[in-house]
Design a protein around this motif. Structure first.
Motif, PDB file in Angstrom:
ATOM      1  N   ILE A 197     -13.729  -7.400   3.225  1.00  0.00           N
ATOM      2  CA  ILE A 197     -12.911  -6.207   2.659  1.00  0.00           C
ATOM      3  C   ILE A 197     -13.287  -6.184   1.054  1.00  0.00           C
ATOM      4  O   ILE A 197     -12.736  -5.043   0.401  1.00  0.00           O
ATOM      5  CB  ILE A 197     -11.507  -6.470   2.926  1.00  0.00           C
ATOM      6  CG1 ILE A 197     -10.877  -7.386   2.151  1.00  0.00           C
ATOM      7  CG2 ILE A 197     -11.206  -6.411   4.357  1.00  0.00           C
ATOM      8  CD1 ILE A 197      -9.433  -7.462   2.180  1.00  0.00           C
TER       9      ILE A 197
ATOM     10  N   ARG B 254      -5.979  -7.757  -4.289  1.00  0.00           N
ATOM     11  CA  ARG B 254      -4.876  -7.019  -4.133  1.00  0.00           C
ATOM     12  C   ARG B 254      -3.848  -7.394  -3.078  1.00  0.00           C
ATOM     13  O   ARG B 254      -2.737  -7.104  -3.046  1.00  0.00           O
ATOM     14  CB  ARG B 254      -5.263  -5.503  -4.043  1.00  0.00           C
ATOM     15  CG  ARG B 254      -4.003  -4.443  -4.379  1.00  0.00           C
ATOM     16  CD  ARG B 254      -4.445  -3.305  -5.137  1.00  0.00           C
ATOM     17  NE  ARG B 254      -3.444  -2.497  -4.887  1.00  0.00           N
ATOM     18  CZ  ARG B 254      -3.392  -1.309  -4.949  1.00  0.00           C
ATOM     19  NH1 ARG B 254      -4.615  -0.509  -4.766  1.00  0.00           N
ATOM     20  NH2 ARG B 254      -2.381  -0.389  -5.007  1.00  0.00           N
TER      21      ARG B 254
ATOM     22  N   GLU C 234     -12.068  -6.839  -4.943  1.00  0.00           N
ATOM     23  CA  GLU C 234     -11.020  -6.013  -5.403  1.00  0.00           C
ATOM     24  C   GLU C 234     -10.022  -6.019  -4.418  1.00  0.00           C
ATOM     25  O   GLU C 234      -8.814  -6.038  -4.664  1.00  0.00           O
ATOM     26  CB  GLU C 234     -11.626  -4.772  -5.798  1.00  0.00           C
ATOM     27  CG  GLU C 234     -10.420  -3.974  -6.605  1.00  0.00           C
ATOM     28  CD  GLU C 234     -10.841  -2.539  -7.110  1.00  0.00           C
ATOM     29  OE1 GLU C 234     -10.279  -1.713  -7.128  1.00  0.00           O
ATOM     30  OE2 GLU C 234     -12.226  -2.216  -7.266  1.00  0.00           O
ATOM     31  N   SER C 235     -10.378  -5.579  -3.087  1.00  0.00           N
ATOM     32  CA  SER C 235      -9.424  -5.210  -2.048  1.00  0.00           C
ATOM     33  C   SER C 235      -8.760  -6.555  -2.018  1.00  0.00           C
ATOM     34  O   SER C 235      -7.342  -6.712  -1.607  1.00  0.00           O
ATOM     35  CB  SER C 235      -9.854  -4.862  -0.776  1.00  0.00           C
ATOM     36  OG  SER C 235     -10.318  -3.530  -1.299  1.00  0.00           O
TER      37      SER C 235
ATOM     38  N   LYS D 155      -8.483  -0.552   4.822  1.00  0.00           N
ATOM     39  CA  LYS D 155      -9.178  -2.106   4.750  1.00  0.00           C
ATOM     40  C   LYS D 155      -7.875  -2.999   4.628  1.00  0.00           C
ATOM     41  O   LYS D 155      -8.014  -3.989   5.423  1.00  0.00           O
ATOM     42  CB  LYS D 155      -9.828  -2.328   3.538  1.00  0.00           C
ATOM     43  CG  LYS D 155     -11.039  -1.448   3.494  1.00  0.00           C
ATOM     44  CD  LYS D 155     -12.092  -1.950   2.163  1.00  0.00           C
ATOM     45  CE  LYS D 155     -13.528  -1.354   2.588  1.00  0.00           C
ATOM     46  NZ  LYS D 155     -14.436  -2.145   1.811  1.00  0.00           N
ATOM     47  N   GLY D 156      -6.560  -2.711   4.170  1.00  0.00           N
ATOM     48  CA  GLY D 156      -5.672  -3.315   4.007  1.00  0.00           C
ATOM     49  C   GLY D 156      -5.052  -3.760   5.380  1.00  0.00           C
ATOM     50  O   GLY D 156      -4.741  -5.001   5.876  1.00  0.00           O
TER      51      GLY D 156
ATOM     52  N   PHE E 245       0.944  -1.216   0.021  1.00  0.00           N
ATOM     53  CA  PHE E 245      -0.112  -0.059  -0.092  1.00  0.00           C
ATOM     54  C   PHE E 245       1.164   1.241  -0.034  1.00  0.00           C
ATOM     55  O   PHE E 245       1.166   1.924   0.949  1.00  0.00           O
ATOM     56  CB  PHE E 245      -0.865  -0.014   1.275  1.00  0.00           C
ATOM     57  CG  PHE E 245      -1.756  -1.312   1.408  1.00  0.00           C
ATOM     58  CD1 PHE E 245      -2.903  -1.341   0.500  1.00  0.00           C
ATOM     59  CD2 PHE E 245      -1.475  -2.040   2.373  1.00  0.00           C
ATOM     60  CE1 PHE E 245      -3.632  -2.406   0.955  1.00  0.00           C
ATOM     61  CE2 PHE E 245      -2.211  -3.161   2.442  1.00  0.00           C
ATOM     62  CZ  PHE E 245      -3.167  -3.472   1.789  1.00  0.00           C
TER      63      PHE E 245
ATOM     64  N   PHE F 285      -8.393   2.381   1.287  1.00  0.00           N
ATOM     65  CA  PHE F 285      -7.920   1.036   0.814  1.00  0.00           C
ATOM     66  C   PHE F 285      -6.948   0.726   1.693  1.00  0.00           C
ATOM     67  O   PHE F 285      -6.848  -0.377   2.145  1.00  0.00           O
ATOM     68  CB  PHE F 285      -7.394   1.067  -0.741  1.00  0.00           C
ATOM     69  CG  PHE F 285      -6.974  -0.384  -1.252  1.00  0.00           C
ATOM     70  CD1 PHE F 285      -7.756  -1.393  -1.565  1.00  0.00           C
ATOM     71  CD2 PHE F 285      -5.531  -0.476  -1.336  1.00  0.00           C
ATOM     72  CE1 PHE F 285      -7.228  -2.685  -1.821  1.00  0.00           C
ATOM     73  CE2 PHE F 285      -5.164  -1.656  -1.855  1.00  0.00           C
ATOM     74  CZ  PHE F 285      -5.939  -2.723  -2.077  1.00  0.00           C
TER      75      PHE F 285
END
Length: 140
Positions: A131, A138, A134-135, A107-108, A96, A104
């Motif tokens: 989450i 990643r 998409e998240s 959330k990570g 990140f 984002f």
């Protein structure tokens, strides 16, 4: 090469065989001295935390695999994270990077906190729902 050319200057009349022995001795001593310093540095960085020692070892193996001709220097060793928190921060910032959407990043961080705090392995479907797909894709 510098050692080989310096030996005759400091030891007049040295034979080629003796010069090779002196060179081998000097190189061995220089390498073991650096090794001792690097071991001391790693012991200091690890600070008795075996998890951090293992993570640093895995990190260095990965680097060696990605860059097989690179020799770890003392400068490289000093640049390694100095504690477990720094190690996690380095990896978090890699996944990140600064400038990444703040939501984002949060959330990570929540994802990693859940994984670290879980008493048992978490179901993938649970994490995706938590989450978002998409998240999850990643950070997985």
């Amino acid at each position: 090469e510098k050692i080989r050319s310096a030996i005759p200057k400091h030891v007049p009349g040295v034979t080629p065989e003796l010069s090779n022995q002196i060179q081998a001795f000097v190189i061995t001593r220089l390498q073991s001295s650096l090794t001792d310093e690097m071991v001391d540095l790693f012991v200091e960085k690890v600070g008795g935390v075996f998890l951090f020692a293992r993570l640093l070892g895995e990190y260095m193996k990965k680097l060696r695999k990605e860059h097989p001709n690179h020799v770890l220097s003392f400068k490289d060793a000093k640049a390694l994270p100095s504690d477990l928190n720094s190690y996690y921060r380095l990896n978090f910032d890699r996944i990140f990077p600064k400038g990444t959407n703040e939501e984002f990043r949060v959330k990570g961080l929540e994802f990693m906190a859940l994984v670290c705090a879980a008493f048992e392995p978490l179901q993938i479907s649970f994490m995706k729902n938590l989450i978002g797909n998409e998240s999850f894709d990643r950070v997985k």
